[in-house]
Design an enzyme around this catalytic site. Structure first.
Site, PDB file in Angstrom:
ATOM      1  N   ASN A   1     -12.179  -1.445  -5.698  1.00 48.14           N
ATOM      2  CA  ASN A   1     -11.774  -1.973  -7.002  1.00 48.14           C
ATOM      3  C   ASN A   1     -12.970  -2.533  -7.769  1.00 48.14           C
ATOM      4  O   ASN A   1     -13.599  -3.477  -7.325  1.00 48.14           O
ATOM      5  CB  ASN A   1     -10.733  -3.077  -6.784  1.00 48.14           C
ATOM      6  CG  ASN A   1     -10.251  -3.688  -8.086  1.00 48.14           C
ATOM      7  OD1 ASN A   1     -10.605  -3.242  -9.161  1.00 48.14           O
ATOM      8  ND2 ASN A   1      -9.420  -4.695  -7.973  1.00 48.14           N
TER       9      ASN A   1
ATOM     10  N   CYS B   1      -5.619  -6.526  -7.285  1.00 47.58           N
ATOM     11  CA  CYS B   1      -5.498  -5.953  -5.944  1.00 47.58           C
ATOM     12  C   CYS B   1      -5.035  -6.989  -4.916  1.00 47.58           C
ATOM     13  O   CYS B   1      -4.614  -6.636  -3.825  1.00 47.58           O
ATOM     14  CB  CYS B   1      -6.819  -5.316  -5.524  1.00 47.58           C
ATOM     15  SG  CYS B   1      -8.224  -6.416  -5.604  1.00 47.58           S
ATOM     16  N   HIS B   2      -5.081  -8.262  -5.286  1.00 46.29           N
ATOM     17  CA  HIS B   2      -4.561  -9.286  -4.363  1.00 46.29           C
ATOM     18  C   HIS B   2      -3.044  -9.234  -4.258  1.00 46.29           C
ATOM     19  O   HIS B   2      -2.465  -9.863  -3.394  1.00 46.29           O
ATOM     20  CB  HIS B   2      -5.002 -10.677  -4.839  1.00 46.29           C
ATOM     21  CG  HIS B   2      -4.507 -11.024  -6.205  1.00 46.29           C
ATOM     22  ND1 HIS B   2      -5.157 -10.598  -7.362  1.00 46.29           N
ATOM     23  CD2 HIS B   2      -3.417 -11.701  -6.609  1.00 46.29           C
ATOM     24  CE1 HIS B   2      -4.464 -11.043  -8.408  1.00 46.29           C
ATOM     25  NE2 HIS B   2      -3.411 -11.706  -7.989  1.00 46.29           N
TER      26      HIS B   2
ATOM     27  N   TYR C   1       0.851  -1.192   0.000  1.00 39.87           N
ATOM     28  CA  TYR C   1       0.000   0.000   0.000  1.00 39.87           C
ATOM     29  C   TYR C   1       0.889   1.245   0.000  1.00 39.87           C
ATOM     30  O   TYR C   1       0.669   2.181  -0.774  1.00 39.87           O
ATOM     31  CB  TYR C   1      -0.903   0.000   1.236  1.00 39.87           C
ATOM     32  CG  TYR C   1      -1.774  -1.234   1.335  1.00 39.87           C
ATOM     33  CD1 TYR C   1      -2.975  -1.311   0.639  1.00 39.87           C
ATOM     34  CD2 TYR C   1      -1.381  -2.334   2.097  1.00 39.87           C
ATOM     35  CE1 TYR C   1      -3.769  -2.447   0.709  1.00 39.87           C
ATOM     36  CE2 TYR C   1      -2.178  -3.474   2.175  1.00 39.87           C
ATOM     37  CZ  TYR C   1      -3.365  -3.526   1.473  1.00 39.87           C
ATOM     38  OH  TYR C   1      -4.133  -4.649   1.538  1.00 39.87           O
TER      39      TYR C   1
ATOM     40  N   GLU D   1       0.022 -18.106  -7.558  1.00 42.92           N
ATOM     41  CA  GLU D   1       0.898 -17.326  -8.427  1.00 42.92           C
ATOM     42  C   GLU D   1       2.361 -17.569  -8.126  1.00 42.92           C
ATOM     43  O   GLU D   1       3.232 -16.909  -8.676  1.00 42.92           O
ATOM     44  CB  GLU D   1       0.538 -15.839  -8.308  1.00 42.92           C
ATOM     45  CG  GLU D   1      -0.858 -15.536  -8.839  1.00 42.92           C
ATOM     46  CD  GLU D   1      -1.145 -14.046  -8.937  1.00 42.92           C
ATOM     47  OE1 GLU D   1      -0.400 -13.240  -8.374  1.00 42.92           O
ATOM     48  OE2 GLU D   1      -2.131 -13.704  -9.618  1.00 42.92           O
TER      49      GLU D   1
END
Length: 105
Positions: free
Chosen positions: A48, A56-57, A25, A83
């Site tokens: 979002n 945003c993750h 952030y 990921e």
DNA sequence: GCCATGGCTAGTA
DNA sequence: GCCATGGCTAGTA
């Protein structure tokens, strides 16, 4: 200075963070020239409109902690693991090496 | 006022 | 653990 941080700018910058990397952030806030706006970034993430196009993750806390997520932190953690990230407890493993380099326009 | 943050101090053990 | 900071929304008048 109030109202100078545009959500569209935040989303655009966030889209440059690739799969397998994360940002924070605070890093997003600083890159956009608002070093004190970390919390505002969190609010913008919550708003979002499209989690498919805006990842945003991939935005986590400054200490490598998971941060928040509109659909639950467990979901966020699962996505990040999918990921390629690993966790040690509730912290991202090798956090510093996983941080994306943000490029301001 | 509330909050998906973050940085800095007090003060315990 | 406290509080400054920025953007948002609920809900009063």
């Amino acid at each position: 200075m109030r109202g100078a941080l545009f959500a569209s700018d935040v989303y655009a910058l966030l889209r440059t963070v690739p799969k397998g990397k994360v940002t924070t952030y605070g890093d997003l806030a600083k890159a956009l020239g608002h070093p004190r706006a970390a919390r505002a970034i969190g609010r913008i993430m919550n708003a979002n409109p499209d989690p498919i196009v805006v990842p945003c993750h991939r935005v986590v806390a400054s200490d490598g902690g998971i941060g928040g997520y509109a659909y639950g932190t467990k979901v966020k953690k699962d996505i990040l693991e999918n990921e390629g990230l690993s966790f040690e407890g509730d912290r991202i493993k090798d956090f510093e090496k996983r941080r994306a380099v943000l490029k301001k326009n």
